[in-house]
Write a protein that holds these residues in place. Structure first.
Motif, PDB file in Angstrom:
ATOM      1  N   GLU A  37       0.739  -1.275  -0.147  1.00  0.00           N
ATOM      2  CA  GLU A  37       0.105   0.101   0.021  1.00  0.00           C
ATOM      3  C   GLU A  37       0.814   1.167  -0.006  1.00  0.00           C
ATOM      4  OE1 GLU A  37      -3.811  -0.373   0.965  1.00  0.00           O
ATOM      5  OE2 GLU A  37      -3.883   1.650   0.301  1.00  0.00           O
ATOM      6  N   GLU A  38       1.907   1.068   0.778  1.00  0.00           N
ATOM      7  CA  GLU A  38       2.770   2.451   0.810  1.00  0.00           C
ATOM      8  C   GLU A  38       3.469   2.535  -0.268  1.00  0.00           C
ATOM      9  OE1 GLU A  38       4.890   2.871   4.894  1.00  0.00           O
ATOM     10  OE2 GLU A  38       3.987   1.192   5.113  1.00  0.00           O
ATOM     11  N   ASP A  39       4.186   1.265  -0.897  1.00  0.00           N
ATOM     12  CA  ASP A  39       4.824   1.506  -2.252  1.00  0.00           C
ATOM     13  C   ASP A  39       3.978   2.104  -3.144  1.00  0.00           C
ATOM     14  OD1 ASP A  39       6.872  -0.049  -0.939  1.00  0.00           O
ATOM     15  OD2 ASP A  39       6.124  -2.048  -2.052  1.00  0.00           O
ATOM     16  N   VAL A  40       2.553   1.527  -3.457  1.00  0.00           N
ATOM     17  CA  VAL A  40       1.916   2.294  -4.530  1.00  0.00           C
ATOM     18  C   VAL A  40       1.467   3.457  -4.375  1.00  0.00           C
ATOM     19  CG1 VAL A  40      -0.122   1.658  -5.801  1.00  0.00           C
ATOM     20  CG2 VAL A  40       1.406  -0.316  -5.333  1.00  0.00           C
ATOM     21  N   THR A  41       1.244   3.865  -3.073  1.00  0.00           N
ATOM     22  CA  THR A  41       0.728   5.295  -2.748  1.00  0.00           C
ATOM     23  C   THR A  41       1.975   6.095  -3.338  1.00  0.00           C
ATOM     24  OG1 THR A  41      -0.117   4.594  -0.707  1.00  0.00           O
ATOM     25  CG2 THR A  41       0.205   7.005  -0.968  1.00  0.00           C
ATOM     26  N   GLU A  42       3.123   5.698  -2.981  1.00  0.00           N
ATOM     27  CA  GLU A  42       4.388   6.842  -3.469  1.00  0.00           C
ATOM     28  C   GLU A  42       4.635   6.717  -4.950  1.00  0.00           C
ATOM     29  OE1 GLU A  42       5.704   8.540  -0.965  1.00  0.00           O
ATOM     30  OE2 GLU A  42       6.889   9.695  -2.320  1.00  0.00           O
ATOM     31  N   LEU A  43       4.504   5.540  -5.347  1.00  0.00           N
ATOM     32  CA  LEU A  43       4.781   5.129  -6.910  1.00  0.00           C
ATOM     33  C   LEU A  43       3.813   6.107  -7.811  1.00  0.00           C
ATOM     34  CD1 LEU A  43       5.748   1.441  -6.998  1.00  0.00           C
ATOM     35  CD2 LEU A  43       7.206   3.439  -7.173  1.00  0.00           C
ATOM     36  N   GLY A 102      -6.058   5.335  -9.714  1.00  0.00           N
ATOM     37  CA  GLY A 102      -7.288   5.528 -10.595  1.00  0.00           C
ATOM     38  C   GLY A 102      -7.399   4.620 -11.813  1.00  0.00           C
ATOM     39  N   ALA A 103      -8.618   4.387 -12.166  1.00  0.00           N
ATOM     40  CA  ALA A 103      -9.044   3.148 -12.993  1.00  0.00           C
ATOM     41  C   ALA A 103      -8.253   3.413 -14.420  1.00  0.00           C
ATOM     42  CB  ALA A 103     -10.654   2.990 -13.003  1.00  0.00           C
ATOM     43  N   LYS A 104      -8.517   4.526 -14.948  1.00  0.00           N
ATOM     44  CA  LYS A 104      -8.069   4.697 -16.043  1.00  0.00           C
ATOM     45  C   LYS A 104      -6.681   4.453 -16.360  1.00  0.00           C
ATOM     46  CE  LYS A 104      -8.406   7.698 -19.982  1.00  0.00           C
ATOM     47  NZ  LYS A 104      -8.129   6.570 -20.806  1.00  0.00           N
ATOM     48  N   ARG A 105      -5.556   4.694 -15.622  1.00  0.00           N
ATOM     49  CA  ARG A 105      -4.198   4.716 -15.604  1.00  0.00           C
ATOM     50  C   ARG A 105      -3.828   3.436 -15.366  1.00  0.00           C
ATOM     51  NH1 ARG A 105      -0.188   8.206 -12.032  1.00  0.00           N
ATOM     52  NH2 ARG A 105       1.180   7.902 -13.654  1.00  0.00           N
ATOM     53  N   VAL A 106      -4.557   2.425 -14.801  1.00  0.00           N
ATOM     54  CA  VAL A 106      -4.136   0.954 -14.602  1.00  0.00           C
ATOM     55  C   VAL A 106      -4.964   0.325 -15.686  1.00  0.00           C
ATOM     56  CG1 VAL A 106      -3.125   1.312 -12.241  1.00  0.00           C
ATOM     57  CG2 VAL A 106      -5.674   0.434 -12.799  1.00  0.00           C
ATOM     58  N   MET A 107      -5.996   0.572 -16.255  1.00  0.00           N
ATOM     59  CA  MET A 107      -6.733  -0.336 -16.965  1.00  0.00           C
ATOM     60  C   MET A 107      -6.689  -0.095 -18.378  1.00  0.00           C
ATOM     61  SD  MET A 107      -9.721  -0.407 -14.283  1.00  0.00           S
ATOM     62  CE  MET A 107     -10.949  -1.231 -15.286  1.00  0.00           C
ATOM     63  N   ASP A 108      -5.876   0.930 -18.856  1.00  0.00           N
ATOM     64  CA  ASP A 108      -5.853   1.509 -20.209  1.00  0.00           C
ATOM     65  C   ASP A 108      -4.418   1.543 -20.846  1.00  0.00           C
ATOM     66  OD1 ASP A 108      -6.467   2.620 -22.669  1.00  0.00           O
ATOM     67  OD2 ASP A 108      -7.078   4.446 -21.847  1.00  0.00           O
ATOM     68  N   THR A 109      -3.596   0.724 -20.476  1.00  0.00           N
ATOM     69  CA  THR A 109      -2.138   0.955 -20.621  1.00  0.00           C
ATOM     70  C   THR A 109      -1.241  -0.272 -20.953  1.00  0.00           C
ATOM     71  OG1 THR A 109      -0.233   1.024 -19.125  1.00  0.00           O
ATOM     72  CG2 THR A 109      -2.174   0.371 -18.039  1.00  0.00           C
ATOM     73  N   ASN A 110      -0.511  -0.016 -21.654  1.00  0.00           N
ATOM     74  CA  ASN A 110       0.330  -1.343 -22.198  1.00  0.00           C
ATOM     75  C   ASN A 110       1.370  -1.608 -21.158  1.00  0.00           C
ATOM     76  OD1 ASN A 110      -0.572  -0.889 -24.721  1.00  0.00           O
ATOM     77  ND2 ASN A 110       0.853   0.533 -25.458  1.00  0.00           N
ATOM     78  N   PHE A 167      -4.666  -5.575  -7.687  1.00  0.00           N
ATOM     79  CA  PHE A 167      -5.589  -4.776  -8.821  1.00  0.00           C
ATOM     80  C   PHE A 167      -5.988  -3.813  -7.853  1.00  0.00           C
ATOM     81  CE2 PHE A 167      -9.985  -4.614 -11.050  1.00  0.00           C
ATOM     82  CZ  PHE A 167      -9.266  -3.816 -12.148  1.00  0.00           C
ATOM     83  N   ASP A 168      -6.810  -4.094  -6.693  1.00  0.00           N
ATOM     84  CA  ASP A 168      -7.528  -3.050  -5.795  1.00  0.00           C
ATOM     85  C   ASP A 168      -6.546  -1.750  -5.410  1.00  0.00           C
ATOM     86  OD1 ASP A 168      -9.664  -2.204  -3.837  1.00  0.00           O
ATOM     87  OD2 ASP A 168      -8.179  -2.842  -2.545  1.00  0.00           O
ATOM     88  N   VAL A 169      -5.306  -2.068  -4.712  1.00  0.00           N
ATOM     89  CA  VAL A 169      -4.548  -1.296  -4.584  1.00  0.00           C
ATOM     90  C   VAL A 169      -4.043  -0.266  -5.622  1.00  0.00           C
ATOM     91  CG1 VAL A 169      -2.146  -2.517  -4.479  1.00  0.00           C
ATOM     92  CG2 VAL A 169      -2.747  -0.597  -2.809  1.00  0.00           C
ATOM     93  N   PHE A 170      -4.024  -0.930  -6.802  1.00  0.00           N
ATOM     94  CA  PHE A 170      -3.273  -0.215  -7.900  1.00  0.00           C
ATOM     95  C   PHE A 170      -4.363   0.958  -8.376  1.00  0.00           C
ATOM     96  CE2 PHE A 170       0.498  -2.765  -8.170  1.00  0.00           C
ATOM     97  CZ  PHE A 170       1.440  -1.768  -8.526  1.00  0.00           C
ATOM     98  N   ARG A 171      -5.701   0.265  -8.493  1.00  0.00           N
ATOM     99  CA  ARG A 171      -6.719   1.046  -8.909  1.00  0.00           C
ATOM    100  C   ARG A 171      -7.176   2.296  -8.026  1.00  0.00           C
ATOM    101  NH1 ARG A 171     -12.439  -2.423 -10.154  1.00  0.00           N
ATOM    102  NH2 ARG A 171     -11.711  -2.751  -7.677  1.00  0.00           N
ATOM    103  N   ARG A 172      -6.950   2.043  -6.528  1.00  0.00           N
ATOM    104  CA  ARG A 172      -7.338   3.148  -5.780  1.00  0.00           C
ATOM    105  C   ARG A 172      -6.423   4.145  -5.947  1.00  0.00           C
ATOM    106  NH1 ARG A 172      -6.486   1.647  -0.970  1.00  0.00           N
ATOM    107  NH2 ARG A 172      -6.362  -0.783  -0.874  1.00  0.00           N
ATOM    108  N   HIS A 173      -5.067   3.826  -6.001  1.00  0.00           N
ATOM    109  CA  HIS A 173      -4.035   4.876  -5.872  1.00  0.00           C
ATOM    110  C   HIS A 173      -3.520   5.610  -7.262  1.00  0.00           C
ATOM    111  CE1 HIS A 173      -3.190   4.630  -1.680  1.00  0.00           C
ATOM    112  NE2 HIS A 173      -3.261   3.315  -1.712  1.00  0.00           N
TER     113      HIS A 173
END
Ligand SMILES: CC(C)(COP(=O)(O)OP(=O)(O)OC[C@H]1O[C@@H](n2cnc3c(N)ncnc32)[C@H](O)[C@@H]1OP(=O)(O)O)[C@@H](O)C(=O)NCCC(=O)NCCSC(=O)C[C@](C)(O)C(=O)O
Ligand SMILES: [Mg+2]
Length: 339
Positions: free
Chosen positions: A113-119, A152-160, A144-150
């Motif tokens: 959680e802390e990693d993804v918050t910062e990244l 935002g859905a668009k950045r993690v679901m619409d990317t290569n 999936f949940d931690v990446f989507r929350r920090h």
């Protein structure tokens, strides 16, 4: 004995494979192959090592936040990795590696959680996010949940941006088919990062099962062979164990060549001095490149005549073999562009 590709022969094959694949543009789109012969860790807490990344020729560079970073340096490492990923991805065309990844801490560590918050404060995503110690398919939902929350859905679901995961426990090893299927389904159903490669965390695996490491590595034979079979069943790259004896280059070469023979796609490395030996060991032989190039060419000709399956050098060829051949051809092509 394995024959290596002489420089002239390699150039000829590279040119030949490029011509063949470019004739066959439709099939090329089926596979976007990322060579991962050598996957090098750079501890995120070490700024001097991070500064070397633009010139590192490992196929895949892993900016490390997990076990290569002391607990007391996690905060510093996150901050340095955020700055590095922005600097490096802004100038990504100058990088010598094919893939820049970030390995976060595992779900079970409670640090992800802390990693993804910062990244998520970085403007850029890396080419791949890398998640260690995946022990169950339920953990992927948490990732999936931690990446989507920090992010935002668009950045993690619409990317290569791709996903690479580590299997490092008895439970993870036994549950591999379910874990890999869940990761691939997560991408299919939600568009989350696509799983592209799986890495064997042999040190943690040995600790988990209580095995003693030995010079001949017998304690890992079953796990390495099961690991390859599971990855290949899902057409995923399989990355072999770290070789920790930094001074034993003969041993590194022996284990790398063995891994290649057993079906691994590449190997983890911890020091720049290990990169070239591992890359050479995981290059396909000249004979294999010639087979692959001719096969792609023959497939192209048969498909234009409406034939899906056909005979090539006495073997029945269909789509899975074509994909295998294309991986080889694209790997040689990409490595040729890098050197
Ligand atoms: C072993 C260490 C401490 C020796 O580091 P050192 O500085 O003592 O070595 P050196 O031989 O004196 O270094 C020579 C030069 O190479 C550089 N260098 C050296 N290493 C690297 C590197 N990786 N990336 C970039 N540069 C590197 C170093 O900075 C130095 O540069 P200089 O000549 O300009 O002074 C160092 O190589 C290192 O930190 N490696 C990465 C360790 C790591 O991240 N481990 C965690 C991943 S493995 C793992 O987690 C397990 C697994 C999978 O999960 C599971 O099996 O369970
Ligand atoms: Mg580990």
């Amino acid at each position: 004995m394995r024959s290596t590709i002489a420089v002239d022969g390699f150039r000829k094959l590279t040119a030949m494979s490029r011509a063949t694949v470019s004739q066959f543009a439709g099939v090329r789109d089926l596979v976007k192959y990322v060579p991962r012969r050598a996957l090098l860790y750079i501890p995120g807490s070490n700024q001097k090592m991070l500064d070397k990344v633009p010139n590192i020729k490992a196929d895949c560079v892993v900016l490390e936040l997990e076990d290569g970073v002391a607990m007391t340096s996690k905060h510093l490492a996150r901050q340095q990795v955020v700055k590095s990923v922005d600097r490096l991805m802004t100038n990504r065309h100058d990088l010598k590696c094919f893939e820049l990844g970030i390995r976060v801490n595992s779900v079970s560590s409670g640090l992800i959680e802390e990693d993804v918050t910062e990244l998520s404060k970085a403007e850029h995503l890396p080419n791949a996010f890398m998640v260690p110690k995946v022990d169950s398919s339920e953990e992927l939902a948490a990732v999936f949940d931690v990446f989507r929350r920090h992010y935002g859905a668009k950045r993690v679901m619409d990317t290569n941006t791709r996903l690479v995961i580590w299997i490092e426990s008895a439970r993870g090893m036994l549950d591999m088919p379910r874990i890999l299927a869940s990761a691939l389904n997560l991408h299919k159903n939600s568009g989350f990062f696509k799983l592209d490669a799986v890495v064997f965390g042999s040190d943690d695996y040995c600790a988990d099962i209580g095995a003693q490491r030995s010079a001949d590595g017998n304690e890992l034979v079953w796990a390495r062979q099961r690991f390859v079979a599971c990855c290949k069943a899902f057409q995923l790259q399989a990355i072999d164990a770290v070789f920790i004896d930094l001074k034993d280059m003969g041993g590194l070469k022996k284990y790398s060549e063995e891994g290649h023979r057993w079906g691994f796609t590449g190997k983890q490395v911890i020091h720049p001095s290990q990169v070239e030996i591992v890359q050479n060991a995981f290059m396909p032989t000249a004979e294999k490149v010639e087979w692959a190039t001719e096969l792609v060419h023959a497939f192209s000709q048969h498909e234009s005549q409406g034939k899906g399956a056909f005979q090539f050098r006495g073997q029945m060829i269909d789509r899975p073999l074509l994909l295998q051949a294309l991986n080889i051809v694209q790997m040689v092509e990409r490595v040729g562009q890098q050197s």
